[in-house]
Design an enzyme around this catalytic site. Structure first.
Site, PDB file in Angstrom:
ATOM      1  N   HIS A 214     -90.732 -46.853 -78.903  1.00 20.08           N
ATOM      2  CA  HIS A 214     -89.849 -46.455 -77.809  1.00 20.08           C
ATOM      3  C   HIS A 214     -90.515 -45.453 -76.883  1.00 20.08           C
ATOM      4  CE1 HIS A 214     -86.925 -48.653 -80.226  1.00 20.08           C
ATOM      5  NE2 HIS A 214     -86.453 -48.964 -79.030  1.00 20.08           N
TER       6      HIS A 214
ATOM      7  N   ARG B 270     -80.446 -49.287 -72.603  1.00 20.22           N
ATOM      8  CA  ARG B 270     -80.611 -48.660 -73.926  1.00 20.22           C
ATOM      9  C   ARG B 270     -79.860 -47.331 -73.912  1.00 20.22           C
ATOM     10  NH1 ARG B 270     -86.210 -50.927 -73.367  1.00 20.22           N
ATOM     11  NH2 ARG B 270     -86.679 -52.092 -75.252  1.00 20.22           N
TER      12      ARG B 270
ATOM     13  N   ARG C 137     -75.992 -51.972 -73.946  1.00 22.97           N
ATOM     14  CA  ARG C 137     -76.178 -52.117 -75.385  1.00 22.97           C
ATOM     15  C   ARG C 137     -75.548 -50.908 -76.064  1.00 22.97           C
ATOM     16  NH1 ARG C 137     -82.060 -52.341 -78.035  1.00 22.97           N
ATOM     17  NH2 ARG C 137     -82.149 -50.119 -77.581  1.00 22.97           N
TER      18      ARG C 137
ATOM     19  N   GLU D   3     -82.450 -59.796 -83.329  1.00 21.47           N
ATOM     20  CA  GLU D   3     -83.704 -59.079 -83.559  1.00 21.47           C
ATOM     21  C   GLU D   3     -84.004 -58.901 -85.046  1.00 21.47           C
ATOM     22  OE1 GLU D   3     -83.524 -55.329 -81.464  1.00 21.47           O
ATOM     23  OE2 GLU D   3     -81.461 -54.967 -82.044  1.00 21.47           O
TER      24      GLU D   3
ATOM     25  N   ASN E  76     -89.160 -57.262 -79.889  1.00 19.84           N
ATOM     26  CA  ASN E  76     -89.894 -56.112 -80.460  1.00 19.84           C
ATOM     27  C   ASN E  76     -89.554 -55.949 -81.932  1.00 19.84           C
ATOM     28  OD1 ASN E  76     -90.609 -55.725 -77.826  1.00 19.84           O
ATOM     29  ND2 ASN E  76     -89.190 -54.034 -77.463  1.00 19.84           N
ATOM     30  N   ASP E  77     -88.259 -55.974 -82.205  1.00 20.19           N
ATOM     31  CA  ASP E  77     -87.839 -55.830 -83.602  1.00 20.19           C
ATOM     32  C   ASP E  77     -87.964 -57.137 -84.368  1.00 20.19           C
ATOM     33  OD1 ASP E  77     -87.171 -53.124 -84.136  1.00 20.19           O
ATOM     34  OD2 ASP E  77     -85.510 -53.309 -82.735  1.00 20.19           O
TER      35      ASP E  77
ATOM     36  N   ARG F  74     -93.519 -51.516 -86.090  1.00 23.81           N
ATOM     37  CA  ARG F  74     -93.857 -51.622 -84.669  1.00 23.81           C
ATOM     38  C   ARG F  74     -94.467 -50.351 -84.092  1.00 23.81           C
ATOM     39  NH1 ARG F  74     -87.965 -52.081 -81.657  1.00 23.81           N
ATOM     40  NH2 ARG F  74     -88.940 -51.146 -79.847  1.00 23.81           N
TER      41      ARG F  74
ATOM     42  N   CYS G 290     -85.153 -59.837 -74.219  1.00 24.79           N
ATOM     43  CA  CYS G 290     -85.280 -58.513 -73.604  1.00 24.79           C
ATOM     44  C   CYS G 290     -86.355 -57.667 -74.272  1.00 24.79           C
ATOM     45  CB  CYS G 290     -83.939 -57.784 -73.613  1.00 24.79           C
ATOM     46  SG  CYS G 290     -83.312 -57.487 -75.267  1.00 24.79           S
TER      47      CYS G 290
HETATM   48  C1  PEP Z   1     -86.236 -55.260 -79.074  1.00 28.67           C
HETATM   49  O1  PEP Z   1     -86.170 -54.925 -80.264  1.00 28.67           O
HETATM   50  O2  PEP Z   1     -86.955 -56.190 -78.663  1.00 28.67           O
HETATM   51  C2  PEP Z   1     -85.440 -54.551 -78.069  1.00 28.67           C
HETATM   52  C3  PEP Z   1     -85.395 -54.975 -76.831  1.00 28.67           C
HETATM   53  O3  PEP Z   1     -84.817 -53.422 -78.446  1.00 28.67           O
HETATM   54  P1  PEP Z   1     -85.581 -52.027 -78.687  1.00 28.67           P
HETATM   55  O4  PEP Z   1     -86.985 -52.198 -78.163  1.00 28.67           O
HETATM   56  O5  PEP Z   1     -84.844 -50.987 -77.944  1.00 28.67           O
HETATM   57  O6  PEP Z   1     -85.524 -51.865 -80.146  1.00 28.67           O
HETATM   58 MG    MG Z   2     -84.601 -53.618 -80.927  1.00 25.66          MG
END
Ligand code: PEP
Ligand code: MG
Length: 567
Positions: free
Chosen positions: A201, A308, A344, A443, A466-467, A477, A514
């Protein structure tokens, strides 16, 4: 990541993970790291005078600090107590001690921190062995003074980003999302860290604020000192210590080229994100804070695909209450109208913590009490946000989605609480959205695999790659040591995306992506070919991705995805 020493000029090129593009050249400020150890650095013959100068500067600073302290103690506690500092001053002014360090620099060709530590260690050992109480006590003085000199050598190690006053390049072992959320873009020219990865993040925040950033450099926070010059190339993931004039010249030229590319991309702002054969893929914006809203218009994104909201909570002592949240969400929607805003619900936990919300430290925070799990366990807290979203959505284009859903029951539970909030608002006579589209972030692999069961209960899916990658491949990550295993094109990821798309489409609900995959130019054809309906990315990435889409043929994307799924 590897380290490459380019030539004999003294320039040092380090390869890390570039997580936010852009180039910056500036003075380093190293952020304090608890329990930091002294790291050894080999220096060249020509660096010896530089190290001596650093040492002498640190001695002057140390002497000044001790005198000030002595003065303060003298006026507050009296002369007698202040006299202990005489012994400290004697150490700083001890020519034998100072000369031995300087000699060590020449002989050993190591950085001054290491040499100083060696010399001081020998002194302390010698004094400890002496059968004389007075002299033995002097060992403590040497230790104290050495600590103080070392601290000064490390430069003004800052504790917090908001203490910065002049433009600089911030270097640390790691930055937390709250560090980056609170930083001033005009002051912090670039971020450089030992650890981290592209989907942490902190990296997300750096991209949003358009601050060049390179992470995963292992021990850069110990290799550089405050005050040194650094060149950071966020696009290539390079950090260059003591750049040569040739290097600086080459980068100045590249900066000119970059500017003209940006001007060209700007012309795309009002053009549709449509393939050459007419297939439209809307691109919405991911934002963390309301301050990013002007960038949505600037870069031509279609509304917000991911707000977010937890970032509103990270640096606040007073958590935003229902009215405040209603105001923030309403304003975001008003400014994006007629486009839609997807809010979200809180995704706290993992690598995002608020000092005002107590979450006990866990062994595996990414697998722990995070996001919807935390909210469902604290319904009174969750309701504040749900009520705010319902109020803001009255008469506005707002949708809402739940993060980190692992099974249908969580969605049903959250929807029940949402319904309770709706009834409460009605009773209280407050405005409330009659219909609020509710989506789920896909995710976690279990959610992707059961997307067909979840789809009938929601209005859209948004795939958080991402997750999804982190949990499918079991790759943290934010851990640079396993960053090479973080593979967005692993067949398992492509299958999970395709399965989610099929489940969504079978129930006539759209499927967005996303995560960072959507902002990666070479992966966009694959996502479109897999049937993804919409992309949501950080605003500065929009022109580049739009350019990619406008040069694609949808039919070729389909073929590409089919082939990829077969491999
Ligand atoms: C993700 O996990 O891809 C996502 C968009 O949420 P974040 O990156 O905030 O965990
Ligand atoms: Mg995420």
């Amino acid at each position: 990541m590897s380290e490459v020493i380019t030539d004999l000029s003294g320039e040092l090129v380090l390869q890390g993970i570039g997580v936010s593009p852009g180039v910056a050249i500036g003075e380093v400020v190293v952020f304090a790291q608890e329990g930091a150890t002294i790291s050894e650095r080999v220096i060249s013959e020509r660096d010896v005078p530089l190290e001596i100068a650093r040492f002498e500067e640190a001695l002057i600073k140390t002497r000044h600090q001790i005198s000030e302290l002595q003065h303060k103690v003298s006026s507050e506690l009296g002369e007698k107590h202040a006299s202990i500092f005489d012994a400290h001053l004697l150490v700083v002014d001890d020519r034998y001690f100072v000369e031995e360090v300087i000699r060590g620099l020449r002989d050993k060709q190591r950085n001054v921190e290491v040499v100083l530590n060696d010399v001081a260690g020998r002194y302390i050992e010698m004094l400890n062995r002496v059968e004389d109480d007075y002299l033995r006590e002097r060992a403590a003085d040497v230790r104290d003074v050495t600590r103080r000199i070392s601290k000064n050598l490390a430069g003004e190690r800052m504790d917090r980003m908001d203490q910065l006053e002049r433009p600089c390049i911030a270097v640390a072992h790691d930055f937390s999302p709250s560090d980056t959320a609170g930083m001033n873009r005009d002051i912090v020219q670039a971020l450089v860290a030992d650890s981290g990865s592209a989907t942490s993040h902190t990296a997300i925040m750096a991209r949003a604020l358009e601050v060049p950033a390179v992470v995963g450099l292992h021990n850069i926070s110990k290799q550089v000192s405050s005050g040194e010059t650094l060149l950071v190339d966020g696009g290539k993931g390079l950090v260059i210590i003591r750049p040569t004039s040739e290097r600086l010249f080459a980068y100045a030229q590249r900066a000119e080229d970059h500017k003209s590319i940006l001007c060209e991309l700007e012309t795309l702002k009002d053009k549709p994100s449509e393939t050459k054969d007419g297939y439209y893929v809307p691109i919405a914006a991911n934002i963390e804070l309301p301050a990013e809203i002007p960038a949505i218009e600037k870069y031509g994104a279609k509304g917000i695909g991911l707000f977010r909201t937890e970032f509103l909570f990270l640096n606040e002592n007073d958590l935003p209450d229902e009215d405040e949240q209603t105001r923030v969400y309403s304003e975001a929607a008003d400014r994006c109208a007629p486009d839609n805003v997807v809010i979200r619900t809180l995704d706290l936990g993992g690598d995002k913590f608020s000092s005002s919300i107590k979450i006990t430290p866990e062994m595996n925070p990414f697998l722990g009490w995070r996001a919807i799990r935390f909210c469902l366990a604290n319904p009174a807290f969750f309701k504040i946000q749900l009520r705010a979203i319902l109020r803001a959505a009255a008469g506005r284009n707002i949708s809402m989605m739940y993060p980190m859903v692992c099974c249908l029951s969580e969605v049903l539970q959250a929807n029940e609480i949402l319904e309770e909030c709706r009834q409460e608002l009605k009773k209280e006579g407050l405005p409330c959205a009659k219909k609020l589209p509710v989506g789920v972030m896909i995710e976690i692999p279990s959610a992707a695999l059961t997307a067909d069961l979840i789809a009938p209960h929601v209005d859209f899916f948004s795939i958080g790659t991402n997750d999804l990658i982190q949990y499918t491949l079991a790759v943290d990550r934010v851990n640079e040591n396993v960053a090479h295993l973080y593979m967005p094109t692993h067949i398992s990821i492509l299958k999970l995306i395709r399965q989610t798309v099929l489940a969504g489409h079978a129930h006539r609900i759209p499927v967005a992506v996303c995560g960072q995959m959507a902002a990666t130019p070479e992966l966009v054809p694959l996502l479109i070919g897999l049937g993804v309906d919409e992309l949501s990315i950080s605003p500065p990435s929009v022109p580049m991705i739009k350019d990619v889409i406008r040069n694609l043929h949808y039919s070729e994307c389909r073929t590409l995805a089919k082939d990829a799924l077969r491999t």
